[in-house]
Structure formats: C-alpha cells, structure tokens
Scaffold this active site. Sequence first.
Site, PDB file in Angstrom:
ATOM      1  CG  ASP A 116      -1.878  -1.188   1.302  1.00  0.00           C
ATOM      2  OD1 ASP A 116      -2.417  -1.286   0.038  1.00  0.00           O
ATOM      3  OD2 ASP A 116      -2.349  -1.575   2.270  1.00  0.00           O
ATOM      4  CG  ASP A 134      -6.370  -1.663  -1.479  1.00  0.00           C
ATOM      5  OD1 ASP A 134      -6.681  -2.859  -1.721  1.00  0.00           O
ATOM      6  OD2 ASP A 134      -5.647  -1.241  -1.002  1.00  0.00           O
TER       7      ASP A 134
END
Length: 157
Positions: A116, A134
């Site tokens: 991330d 995501d």
Amino acid sequence: MKHRAFVFGLVVIAVVFAVDQWTKQLAIDGLSNPHRVIEVTPFMNFLLAWNSGVSFGLFQGQAPWVMIAATAAITIGFLIWMWRTRDRLLGIALALVIGGAVGNLVDRLRHGAVTDFIDMHVAGYHWPVFNIADSAITIGAVLLLIDSLFGGKKSSR
C-alpha cells in the site's frame, strides 16, 4: 455479443492488474530505501506500507493461505459471473473487482503482504493507506451496488 463483453472485461482486468503492479513497484523502489514520505498534496502523501490483512487492515495475523484461497475462490466465481453476463456495466464492475483482487493476490504471493502507498487525510481524519487495486475493487463494488439497486431485472444468461 456475450463473448465480446467478456473479452472487454479481460482487457479491463489486465489494465487494472498492470497499472496496480507497476505503481506498487514504483512505490517499493521510490519509498523504501531510505524509508520516506512524499507529500503530493496537502491531503495526500505517498508512503510505503505493508498490509497482511484485507481491506483496511482487517484480519491481520490470519494464516496467509486462508486469504489467498478465499481470494482465488472469489475471483473464480466472479470470472464465471462475468462470463455469463451480457450487461456491460456489470461486466466492467466485475472486471474491476477481479483485476484489483488479482493484483493484491500477487502481492501476497510475492511479498507475504499487500503493498500500500496512497495515504489520504482530511480535517484530522486519516484514511487507511491503500493502492490502485483497492481503488479498483472499491469502484467495482460501488458499480455492483448501483447495478443491483437500479439495474432492473435483467437475465445474466
């Protein structure tokens, strides 16, 4: 017609996957050594984070194979659903979810966690760090919700 929509969905999956993996590699290369934070805007930073859980860090500490198996099973189910649908919006929604899921699945297999790097914050509220996969999953899920609420009674066969 049906197969053309499926092929288009496969293209969407490939694009989401490629952009996701490319941006994650850029984040790993540019943010890890030395570990740093890049301020992009007053409300967005790039920083490297590893997520061993699922969305928003939920279920961290679970056996990785459980999440890998669950992701693979859901992806196969969504691929079958995408193969059967003739609705373009539904096909795009499913492709976005699949492309994002496969991108995060590859991260779990390669790194043991999801990469991330997008950090959003507004008015003292900090959103969990996320990535392109995501974002694709979220957009796809919203489109699935819109289709289920407003799509009418269409046959997916």
